[in-house]
Design a protein around this motif. Sequence first.
Motif, short mmCIF file in Angstrom:
data_model
loop_
_atom_site.label_atom_id
_atom_site.label_comp_id
_atom_site.label_asym_id
_atom_site.label_seq_id
_atom_site.Cartn_x
_atom_site.Cartn_y
_atom_site.Cartn_z
N THR A 1 0.86 -1.18 0.00
CA THR A 1 0.00 0.00 0.00
C THR A 1 0.90 1.23 0.00
N ALA A 2 0.37 2.32 -0.50
CA ALA A 2 1.14 3.56 -0.59
C ALA A 2 1.56 4.04 0.79
N LYS A 3 0.66 3.93 1.78
CA LYS A 3 1.00 4.45 3.11
C LYS A 3 2.08 3.60 3.79
N THR A 4 2.06 2.29 3.58
CA THR A 4 3.11 1.43 4.15
C THR A 4 4.44 1.71 3.48
N LYS A 5 4.43 1.83 2.16
CA LYS A 5 5.67 2.14 1.44
C LYS A 5 6.27 3.47 1.90
N GLU A 6 5.40 4.48 2.10
CA GLU A 6 5.87 5.79 2.55
C GLU A 6 6.45 5.72 3.97
N LEU A 7 5.78 4.99 4.86
CA LEU A 7 6.28 4.82 6.22
C LEU A 7 7.64 4.14 6.22
N ILE A 8 7.78 3.08 5.46
CA ILE A 8 9.07 2.38 5.37
C ILE A 8 10.15 3.29 4.80
N LYS A 9 9.81 3.97 3.71
CA LYS A 9 10.78 4.85 3.04
C LYS A 9 11.27 5.96 3.98
N GLN A 10 10.35 6.64 4.65
CA GLN A 10 10.73 7.79 5.48
C GLN A 10 11.44 7.36 6.76
N THR A 11 10.99 6.28 7.39
CA THR A 11 11.67 5.85 8.62
C THR A 11 13.05 5.27 8.29
N LYS A 12 13.20 4.64 7.14
CA LYS A 12 14.52 4.14 6.73
C LYS A 12 15.46 5.32 6.46
N ALA A 13 14.94 6.36 5.80
CA ALA A 13 15.76 7.55 5.53
C ALA A 13 16.19 8.22 6.84
N LEU A 14 15.27 8.34 7.79
CA LEU A 14 15.61 8.92 9.09
C LEU A 14 16.62 8.05 9.83
N HIS A 15 16.43 6.74 9.78
CA HIS A 15 17.37 5.81 10.43
C HIS A 15 18.76 5.98 9.84
N ASP A 16 18.85 5.98 8.51
CA ASP A 16 20.16 6.08 7.86
C ASP A 16 20.85 7.41 8.17
N LEU A 17 20.09 8.50 8.13
CA LEU A 17 20.65 9.81 8.45
C LEU A 17 21.13 9.84 9.91
N SER A 18 20.30 9.37 10.81
CA SER A 18 20.66 9.37 12.23
C SER A 18 21.86 8.48 12.50
N GLU A 19 21.91 7.33 11.87
CA GLU A 19 23.02 6.41 12.06
C GLU A 19 24.33 7.01 11.53
N ASN A 20 24.25 7.65 10.36
CA ASN A 20 25.45 8.29 9.80
C ASN A 20 25.93 9.43 10.69
N ALA A 21 25.00 10.25 11.21
CA ALA A 21 25.37 11.35 12.09
C ALA A 21 25.99 10.82 13.38
N ASP A 22 25.39 9.76 13.94
CA ASP A 22 25.91 9.17 15.17
C ASP A 22 27.31 8.59 14.94
N THR A 23 27.50 7.93 13.81
CA THR A 23 28.80 7.35 13.48
C THR A 23 29.86 8.45 13.35
N MET A 24 29.49 9.54 12.68
CA MET A 24 30.42 10.65 12.51
C MET A 24 30.79 11.27 13.85
N VAL A 25 29.80 11.52 14.70
CA VAL A 25 30.06 12.10 16.02
C VAL A 25 30.94 11.16 16.84
N ASN A 26 30.65 9.86 16.81
CA ASN A 26 31.45 8.90 17.56
C ASN A 26 32.89 8.85 17.07
N LYS A 27 33.09 8.95 15.76
CA LYS A 27 34.46 8.97 15.24
C LYS A 27 35.21 10.21 15.73
N ILE A 28 34.52 11.33 15.75
CA ILE A 28 35.16 12.57 16.18
C ILE A 28 35.48 12.52 17.67
#
Length: 167
Positions: free
Chosen positions: A123-150
């Motif tokens: 369904t469109a709403k499930t696809k959108e939920l998966i897409k947006q939460t995955k994008a937020l997860h990836d962004l947050s994970e990358n930011a956390d990884t960068m901060v941890n490296k620093i």
Amino acid sequence: MEYQEAKEKFISTWGSLGSLWGINKAMAQIQALLFISTKPLSMEDIMEDLKISRGNTSMNLRQLMDWGIVSKTLVAGERKEFFTTEKDVQELARIIAKERSRREIKPVLKVLKEISSIKDDNTAKTKELIKQTKALHDLSENADTMVNKIVNQEQNWLTKSLLKFLK
């Protein structure tokens, strides 16, 4: 401005800023007092200086020790417990960043990963939920990884430069 006025202003301001790094005002004020102290302080010293109760002081000292910011220290000839805090501001920032990641970012990453991994029912709403939460997860994970490296870097030019830039 005289010493006492400057001391009170520093402790008050640091206390107000405590919420920015995830702790309450009394915790931040205790840490500020220890930070500018020339010697370890007892619980009684802290209570008297900040005009806070024994219970409040005890609870907040315990939480500061849980964060890894405050530690007990022995004073020769004394039976009381004495406390000190990390004096190196860059090390203090590293400890706080690491602890905030552990307490705040990691749990959010876990939830975002769980949500973005739900079964896709096409369904469109499930696809959108998966897409947006995955994008937020990836962004947050990358930011956390960068901060941890620093923050896990030894004191080098990159860390010093970045910390100066963030100031």
